[in-house]
Scaffold this motif. Structure first.
Motif, mmCIF file in Angstrom:
data_model
loop_
_atom_site.group_PDB
_atom_site.id
_atom_site.type_symbol
_atom_site.label_atom_id
_atom_site.label_comp_id
_atom_site.label_asym_id
_atom_site.label_seq_id
_atom_site.Cartn_x
_atom_site.Cartn_y
_atom_site.Cartn_z
ATOM 1 N N ILE A 47 0.851 -1.184 0.000
ATOM 2 C CA ILE A 47 0.000 0.000 0.000
ATOM 3 C C ILE A 47 0.890 1.238 0.000
ATOM 4 O O ILE A 47 1.875 1.311 0.727
ATOM 5 C CB ILE A 47 -0.933 0.002 1.228
ATOM 6 C CG1 ILE A 47 -1.886 -1.192 1.137
ATOM 7 C CG2 ILE A 47 -1.710 1.298 1.326
ATOM 8 C CD1 ILE A 47 -2.776 -1.369 2.330
ATOM 9 N N ASN A 48 0.536 2.209 -0.810
ATOM 10 C CA ASN A 48 1.295 3.447 -0.915
ATOM 11 C C ASN A 48 0.867 4.398 0.213
ATOM 12 O O ASN A 48 0.091 5.330 0.012
ATOM 13 C CB ASN A 48 1.080 4.082 -2.295
ATOM 14 C CG ASN A 48 2.106 5.136 -2.604
ATOM 15 O OD1 ASN A 48 2.741 5.683 -1.710
ATOM 16 N ND2 ASN A 48 2.274 5.428 -3.881
ATOM 17 N N ASP A 60 -2.328 -1.871 -3.324
ATOM 18 C CA ASP A 60 -2.658 -0.881 -4.336
ATOM 19 C C ASP A 60 -2.176 -1.366 -5.699
ATOM 20 O O ASP A 60 -1.274 -2.200 -5.799
ATOM 21 C CB ASP A 60 -1.990 0.460 -4.009
ATOM 22 C CG ASP A 60 -2.649 1.175 -2.846
ATOM 23 O OD1 ASP A 60 -3.842 0.919 -2.595
ATOM 24 O OD2 ASP A 60 -1.983 1.992 -2.201
ATOM 25 N N SER A 61 -2.734 -0.804 -6.750
ATOM 26 C CA SER A 61 -2.328 -1.163 -8.105
ATOM 27 C C SER A 61 -0.916 -0.643 -8.382
ATOM 28 O O SER A 61 -0.408 0.245 -7.682
ATOM 29 C CB SER A 61 -3.304 -0.580 -9.120
ATOM 30 O OG SER A 61 -3.205 0.831 -9.128
ATOM 31 N N MET A 109 1.002 2.739 -6.944
ATOM 32 C CA MET A 109 2.298 2.636 -6.269
ATOM 33 C C MET A 109 3.331 3.585 -6.870
ATOM 34 O O MET A 109 4.305 3.940 -6.217
ATOM 35 C CB MET A 109 2.805 1.194 -6.302
ATOM 36 C CG MET A 109 1.975 0.237 -5.468
ATOM 37 S SD MET A 109 1.831 0.709 -3.728
ATOM 38 C CE MET A 109 3.508 0.543 -3.190
ATOM 39 N N SER A 110 3.117 4.011 -8.114
ATOM 40 C CA SER A 110 4.073 4.925 -8.756
ATOM 41 C C SER A 110 3.803 6.388 -8.411
ATOM 42 O O SER A 110 4.605 7.259 -8.735
ATOM 43 C CB SER A 110 4.041 4.741 -10.276
ATOM 44 O OG SER A 110 2.803 5.203 -10.803
ATOM 45 N N TYR A 111 2.696 6.691 -7.769
ATOM 46 C CA TYR A 111 2.342 8.077 -7.427
ATOM 47 C C TYR A 111 3.225 8.594 -6.295
ATOM 48 O O TYR A 111 3.608 7.879 -5.390
ATOM 49 C CB TYR A 111 0.889 8.184 -6.953
ATOM 50 C CG TYR A 111 -0.173 7.913 -7.983
ATOM 51 C CD1 TYR A 111 0.096 7.809 -9.325
ATOM 52 C CD2 TYR A 111 -1.478 7.756 -7.591
ATOM 53 C CE1 TYR A 111 -0.894 7.554 -10.251
ATOM 54 C CE2 TYR A 111 -2.497 7.503 -8.502
ATOM 55 C CZ TYR A 111 -2.193 7.411 -9.832
ATOM 56 O OH TYR A 111 -3.171 7.166 -10.732
ATOM 57 N N VAL A 135 -8.491 -0.828 2.427
ATOM 58 C CA VAL A 135 -8.459 -1.677 1.240
ATOM 59 C C VAL A 135 -9.106 -0.965 0.056
ATOM 60 O O VAL A 135 -10.182 -0.391 0.166
ATOM 61 C CB VAL A 135 -9.184 -3.015 1.517
ATOM 62 C CG1 VAL A 135 -9.338 -3.825 0.247
ATOM 63 C CG2 VAL A 135 -8.416 -3.808 2.549
ATOM 64 N N ASP A 136 -8.422 -1.002 -1.072
ATOM 65 C CA ASP A 136 -8.950 -0.441 -2.318
ATOM 66 C C ASP A 136 -9.739 -1.535 -3.021
ATOM 67 O O ASP A 136 -9.164 -2.500 -3.516
ATOM 68 C CB ASP A 136 -7.802 0.048 -3.190
ATOM 69 C CG ASP A 136 -8.263 0.641 -4.513
ATOM 70 O OD1 ASP A 136 -9.487 0.706 -4.737
ATOM 71 O OD2 ASP A 136 -7.396 1.027 -5.305
ATOM 72 N N ASN A 137 -11.034 -1.378 -3.061
ATOM 73 C CA ASN A 137 -11.888 -2.417 -3.634
ATOM 74 C C ASN A 137 -11.816 -2.492 -5.151
ATOM 75 O O ASN A 137 -12.421 -3.376 -5.749
ATOM 76 C CB ASN A 137 -13.342 -2.190 -3.201
ATOM 77 C CG ASN A 137 -13.507 -2.421 -1.721
ATOM 78 O OD1 ASN A 137 -12.915 -3.325 -1.164
ATOM 79 N ND2 ASN A 137 -14.306 -1.598 -1.080
ATOM 80 N N THR A 138 -11.080 -1.592 -5.770
ATOM 81 C CA THR A 138 -10.954 -1.641 -7.228
ATOM 82 C C THR A 138 -9.770 -2.494 -7.676
ATOM 83 O O THR A 138 -9.544 -2.645 -8.867
ATOM 84 C CB THR A 138 -10.809 -0.226 -7.817
ATOM 85 O OG1 THR A 138 -9.599 0.360 -7.342
ATOM 86 C CG2 THR A 138 -12.005 0.638 -7.446
#
Length: 92
Positions: free
Chosen positions: A2-3, A77-78, A82-84, A68-71
């Motif tokens: 997770i970011n 995290d996607s 994670m790159s943000y 939790v990111d439900n997407t």
């Protein structure tokens, strides 16, 4: 993964996380925010919550639901998120 760095830069996440901790405690104690009129009362309510396994379980479930990111699949995290370095679309 997770970011966390980006999430804690987002005020909405901070508010959501705080409410996910406070609301189950207040609900179990049968209180509203208006009932917390002094620091000793707040500390008594929070201290009682930490000594009660059921309340801790409710808080853990609430925090889990807000983190939790439900997407995405799983609890991470996607790769894009994670790159943000800052929340997407923010002026930070």
């Amino acid at each position: 993964m997770i970011n966390w760095k980006v999430r804690f830069k987002n005020p909405q996440f901070i508010i959501q996380l705080a409410l996910s901790i406070i609301v189950p405690i207040l609900a179990y104690a049968g209180l509203t925010a208006q009932d917390l009129t002094s620091w000793p009362i707040l500390f008594e309510v929070v201290g009682g919550a930490f000594s009660n396994p059921y309340v801790l379980f409710l808080v853990a479930v609430s925090v889990y639901n807000s983190v939790v990111d439900n997407t995405t699949r799983g609890v991470s995290d996607s790769a894009q998120v994670m790159s943000y370095d800052k929340p997407k679309g923010s002026g930070l």
